[in-house]
Design an enzyme around this catalytic site. Structure first.
Site, PDB file in Angstrom:
ATOM      1  N   TYR A 138       0.861  -1.182   0.000  1.00 51.97           N
ATOM      2  CA  TYR A 138       0.000   0.000   0.000  1.00 51.97           C
ATOM      3  C   TYR A 138       0.899   1.234   0.000  1.00 51.97           C
ATOM      4  O   TYR A 138       1.166   1.833   1.042  1.00 51.97           O
ATOM      5  CB  TYR A 138      -0.922   0.008   1.225  1.00 51.97           C
ATOM      6  CG  TYR A 138      -1.941  -1.125   1.239  1.00 51.97           C
ATOM      7  CD1 TYR A 138      -2.019  -2.033   0.194  1.00 51.97           C
ATOM      8  CD2 TYR A 138      -2.833  -1.285   2.284  1.00 51.97           C
ATOM      9  CE1 TYR A 138      -2.945  -3.069   0.187  1.00 51.97           C
ATOM     10  CE2 TYR A 138      -3.762  -2.317   2.291  1.00 51.97           C
ATOM     11  CZ  TYR A 138      -3.810  -3.207   1.251  1.00 51.97           C
ATOM     12  OH  TYR A 138      -4.727  -4.228   1.255  1.00 51.97           O
ATOM     13  N   LYS A 188       5.398 -15.000  -0.230  1.00 50.58           N
ATOM     14  CA  LYS A 188       5.027 -15.436  -1.580  1.00 50.58           C
ATOM     15  C   LYS A 188       6.285 -15.319  -2.420  1.00 50.58           C
ATOM     16  O   LYS A 188       6.278 -14.759  -3.520  1.00 50.58           O
ATOM     17  CB  LYS A 188       3.885 -14.575  -2.125  1.00 50.58           C
ATOM     18  CG  LYS A 188       3.254 -15.090  -3.404  1.00 50.58           C
ATOM     19  CD  LYS A 188       2.598 -16.455  -3.259  1.00 50.58           C
ATOM     20  CE  LYS A 188       2.277 -17.020  -4.643  1.00 50.58           C
ATOM     21  NZ  LYS A 188       1.918 -18.456  -4.599  1.00 50.58           N
ATOM     22  N   ASP A 245      -3.857  -7.666   5.651  1.00 50.70           N
ATOM     23  CA  ASP A 245      -5.212  -7.119   5.510  1.00 50.70           C
ATOM     24  C   ASP A 245      -6.182  -8.239   5.138  1.00 50.70           C
ATOM     25  O   ASP A 245      -7.239  -8.416   5.758  1.00 50.70           O
ATOM     26  CB  ASP A 245      -5.172  -6.042   4.411  1.00 50.70           C
ATOM     27  CG  ASP A 245      -6.418  -5.177   4.392  1.00 50.70           C
ATOM     28  OD1 ASP A 245      -7.250  -5.308   5.311  1.00 50.70           O
ATOM     29  OD2 ASP A 245      -6.559  -4.371   3.456  1.00 50.70           O
ATOM     30  N   ASP A 249      -9.172 -10.396   7.790  1.00 50.82           N
ATOM     31  CA  ASP A 249     -10.618 -10.499   7.565  1.00 50.82           C
ATOM     32  C   ASP A 249     -11.040 -11.963   7.450  1.00 50.82           C
ATOM     33  O   ASP A 249     -12.097 -12.366   7.938  1.00 50.82           O
ATOM     34  CB  ASP A 249     -11.043  -9.740   6.298  1.00 50.82           C
ATOM     35  CG  ASP A 249     -11.383  -8.285   6.617  1.00 50.82           C
ATOM     36  OD1 ASP A 249     -10.744  -7.722   7.525  1.00 50.82           O
ATOM     37  OD2 ASP A 249     -12.290  -7.726   5.967  1.00 50.82           O
TER      38      ASP A 249
END
Ligand SMILES: NC(=O)c1ccc[n+]([C@@H]2O[C@H](COP(=O)([O-])OP(=O)(O)OC[C@H]3O[C@@H](n4cnc5c(N)ncnc54)[C@H](O)[C@@H]3O)[C@@H](O)[C@H]2O)c1
Length: 352
Positions: A138, A188, A245, A249
């Site tokens: 981000y 990753k 993030d 969730d």
């Protein structure tokens, strides 16, 4: 002399205002019991303010917040204001200016709250997602060229710094040392060939400085599957901004409802105020109907008390949450119950 703290309160939009009202009542009750004095500055910074005044917060908003010991936030976002406006106009400047580089999200399956997963029983699922909160994917670096033409392009750069990865890894290792001693790092590095191998290297270096804690590393895709298949195996999960993030969730859903999930945006150096907010948004679909689950906001308030140095007061709030969730009469609709926000608030206050 009673401990006293100045709290900036930003209820925000939609159910943010409803759940923060409950969190404040609970904070007042628990403060009275533990001889704490909390003084509040209530700020109307929200999409409503954006629509009437053209900005989510005043130009000196961050300066106002800096005079407080902590920030309690409900949720921001409302139809008619683009989500990137509410996010970049309020939450992101607060997180970045106040160096709240840890986003901490505890996950627990409580008695009485049914997880959608057969394998997740109360008490067995108890882990924390530690999300890097100020850099990573981000970032503001990038841009769009040739807008409107067939060769239009968008470039978005990720920024991973040695300082940024080291400090979030250190936070995760130190937290794990107070829990079950296991850190899982989300990576990753097979597909993202520059930033993720760097992330892995720095996390492994920091692991060497915390010999009492075990480290394993999982690719984000496999990790997402394991959150569903074996949520019991996790203790502390550390992840970059984007991965954290998404994982948090997912984890909140695994625990039964996003309505109970709390979060803390921490500046562990305590130079700046940290911010505490439920994971959920402003829920325009249920706003004003009195059915919002206040537990996410109340648990966030408990995290705030802990951060401010009042673990016993925080434990009282969490114990009250456990009791209300265990009782079918005080569960809200998102948990299959019929209780209204107000009834949960009354039950929490009675318990405290
Ligand atoms: N940190 C924040 O302020 C934050 C976080 C997420 C979303 N948002 C904003 O909120 C707005 C709505 O977003 P969304 O619909 O994607 O997410 P949301 O979390 O507001 O709602 C998702 C679903 O969960 C339900 N829900 C959420 N919280 C609940 C609670 N406490 N009790 C009962 N049910 C609850 C809602 O009714 C809805 O069906 C958007 O503008 C978004 O940008 C803000």
């Amino acid at each position: 002399m009673p401990a006293s703290h100045r709290i900036a309160v930003i209820p925000g939009d939609g159910i943010g205002t409803e759940v923060v009202a409950v969190a404040r009542q609970v904070l007042d009750a628990v403060s009275a019991r533990h001889d704490l004095t909390l003084t509040y500055t209530e700020l109307d910074w929200s999409c409503q303010r954006f629509l009437s005044e053209g900005a989510m917060m005043p130009a000196d908003g961050l300066e106002t917040l800096s005079g407080h010991d902590a920030i309690l936030l409900g949720a921001v976002g409302w139809p008619g204001v683009a989500d990137h406006v509410s996010l970049w106009g309020l939450l992101i400047p607060i997180r970045r200016t106040f160096r709240q580089y840890v986003n901490l999200r505890p996950i627990r399956v409580f008695d009485g709250v049914e997880s959608p997963l057969r394998a997740a029983r109360a008490g067995e699922v108890d882990f924390v997602v530690v999300r890097e909160n100020v850099e990573g994917e981000y970032s503001e670096v990038g841009g769009r060229v040739n807008r409107g033409f067939p060769d239009e392009q968008a470039v978005q750069e990720s920024i991973f710094t040695r300082a940024g990865v080291s400090r979030i890894a250190d936070y995760a290792f130190e937290l794990a040392a107070t829990r079950r001693g296991q850190v899982t790092s989300a990576t990753k590095s097979n597909g993202i060939v520059h930033t993720m191998p760097f992330w892995d290297e720095v996390v492994a270096e920091r692991a060497a400085a915390h010999p009492g804690v075990r480290l394993d590393s999982e690719h984000i895709d496999a990790l997402a599957a394991k959150f569903v298949l074996q949520p019991q195996r996790f203790d502390v999960v550390v992840a970059s901004n984007l991965f954290g993030d998404i994982l948090s969730d997912l984890a909140a859903a695994v625990a039964g409802s996003i309505g109970i999930a709390p979060s803390a945006n921490l500046d562990p150096t305590r130079t700046y105020p940290s911010m505490f907010e439920p994971v959920h948004g402003s829920a325009p679909d249920i706003a004003g109907t009195g059915v919002a689950n206040p537990v996410g906001a109340v648990w966030s308030a408990a995290l705030m008390l802990e951060h401010l140095g009042h673990p016993r007061a925080a434990a009282d709030v969490v114990a009250a949450i456990e009791s209300t969730l265990a009782d079918p009469a005080t569960r809200t609709a998102d948990l299959g119950g019929t209780a209204k926000t107000e009834q949960v608030a009354e039950a929490l206050l009675a318990l405290i």
